[in-house]
Design a protein around this motif. Structure first.
Motif, short mmCIF file in Angstrom:
data_model
loop_
_atom_site.label_atom_id
_atom_site.label_comp_id
_atom_site.label_asym_id
_atom_site.label_seq_id
_atom_site.Cartn_x
_atom_site.Cartn_y
_atom_site.Cartn_z
N GLN A 219 -9.89 -5.32 3.91
CA GLN A 219 -8.48 -5.59 4.18
C GLN A 219 -8.05 -4.98 5.52
OE1 GLN A 219 -9.47 -4.51 0.98
NE2 GLN A 219 -9.41 -6.67 0.34
N TRP B 30 0.83 -1.21 0.00
CA TRP B 30 0.00 0.00 0.00
C TRP B 30 0.87 1.27 0.00
CZ3 TRP B 30 -0.24 3.32 4.42
CH2 TRP B 30 -1.12 4.39 4.27
N LEU C 84 -5.91 -0.72 -0.24
CA LEU C 84 -6.37 -1.40 0.98
C LEU C 84 -7.78 -0.90 1.26
CD1 LEU C 84 -3.38 -1.39 3.52
CD2 LEU C 84 -4.38 -3.36 2.35
#
Length: 318
Positions: free
Chosen positions: A265, A254, A261
């Protein structure tokens, strides 16, 4: 901060460092050479630690070091890479996340550790949380890949438990024991890598920097911290730090690779991280009448070993 909390935090640096492997591999290393990468991670690191500590196995420890090296490195790396090739990355990570459940069973069998319900819950929750982080909709399952992933997780779990059971010889520090295992594992991977992938590829300066990081920080230091933690903590506590690896990989993806994300997640990361913390608060208890007797350690003079350079403070703090 308590001594145990410090030990847990230091040990956790190992799976955190392993979480960087994916980003380093994709950004710095030549493509499609997973076995060569495994070889470059293990063998140079092992030889460097052997040169640093100047200690070789003696007697039965030749066989024990070879067995631990095969389980933790030599079998683990190729099986892991086979799973990665046959499965989407998220599926492979989920299959690998069942490792704490294997350790729970093996620790009860070989170490006499009685698993508490909260420890079992932590292991299941960690696997569930990891699945939320990495598993994508419509992910395909391949039988060979799943079996390879489970086998790699079982190999590492067995290596973790046996490392806890056997300890290490007197006069030999954890750096030396790590070097033995990495060298043995690297020598096992070498012929497989050359048979499957052929001669080594031409390497650029960027490739060499990536391999240097993997060999030194990611592997030599990472595995030393891992085996050091195994000496000082219950096997189940150590293995429940494992989910920090895919969580770290997700954060790096990320922050550095622009991977998204979403809320699912993030929720999975919270669950997995909470399970990791829970695993440190609920240690396993010995099973009455089933606690294995410690392996007798002979002193360095009797077994003819060189005293490792990292012998100071080498005795486990239990």
């Amino acid at each position: 901060m308590s001594h145990k909390a410090v030990t847990v935090a230091v040990t956790a640096l190992a799976p955190v460092s392993w979480g960087s492997t994916y980003a380093v591999t994709t950004e710095f290393l030549p493509p499609d050479r997973p076995l060569f990468t495994g070889l470059m991670r293990a063998l140079p690191a092992g030889l460097a630690l052997l040169a640093l500590t100047r200690a070789l196995p003696r007697g039965a420890w030749w066989g024990k070091a070879a067995a631990l090296g095969a389980l933790n490195i030599g079998a683990f790396f190729p099986l892991l890479f086979l799973a990665a090739y046959r499965l989407p990355g998220g599926v492979a990570a989920v299959v690998g996340s069942v490792g704490p459940l294997f350790v729970v069973g093996l620790a009860a069998l070989l170490l006499g550790e009685r698993t508490t319900p909260r420890t079992l819950l932590a292991a299941i929750a960690a696997a569930f949380g990891v699945s939320l982080v990495v598993l994508k909709a419509g992910a395909a399952f391949d039988l060979v890949g799943v079996v390879a992933g489970l086998a790699s997780s079982l190999a590492m779990s067995a290596g973790t438990v046996l490392a806890k059971r056997w300890g290490r010889p007197a006069g030999v520090g954890p750096l030396a024991l790590t070097g033995w295992q990495l060298t043995a594992g690297g020598l096992l991977i070498a012929p497989i890598a050359f048979l499957v992938e052929g001669p080594p590829p031409a390497l650029t300066g960027t490739n060499l920097a990536g391999y240097a990081y993997l060999a030194l920080a990611n592997t030599a230091v990472g595995y030393w911290l891992w085996f050091r933690g195994i000496e000082r903590l219950p096997a189940t506590s150590v293995t429940l730090l494992g989910p920090l690896s895919p969580l770290t990989a997700a954060v790096i993806g990320w922050a550095a690779l622009g991977q998204a994300l979403g809320p699912v997640q993030v929720a999975g990361m919270v669950i997995a991280f909470g399970a990791t913390l829970l695993g440190q608060l609920t240690g396993a208890r010995p099973v009455p009448g089933r606690v294995p007797q410690p392996q007798p350690f002979s002193d360095a003079e009797d077994n003819g070993q060189n005293v490792s350079m990292d012998v100071k403070g080498a005795a486990p703090a239990r």
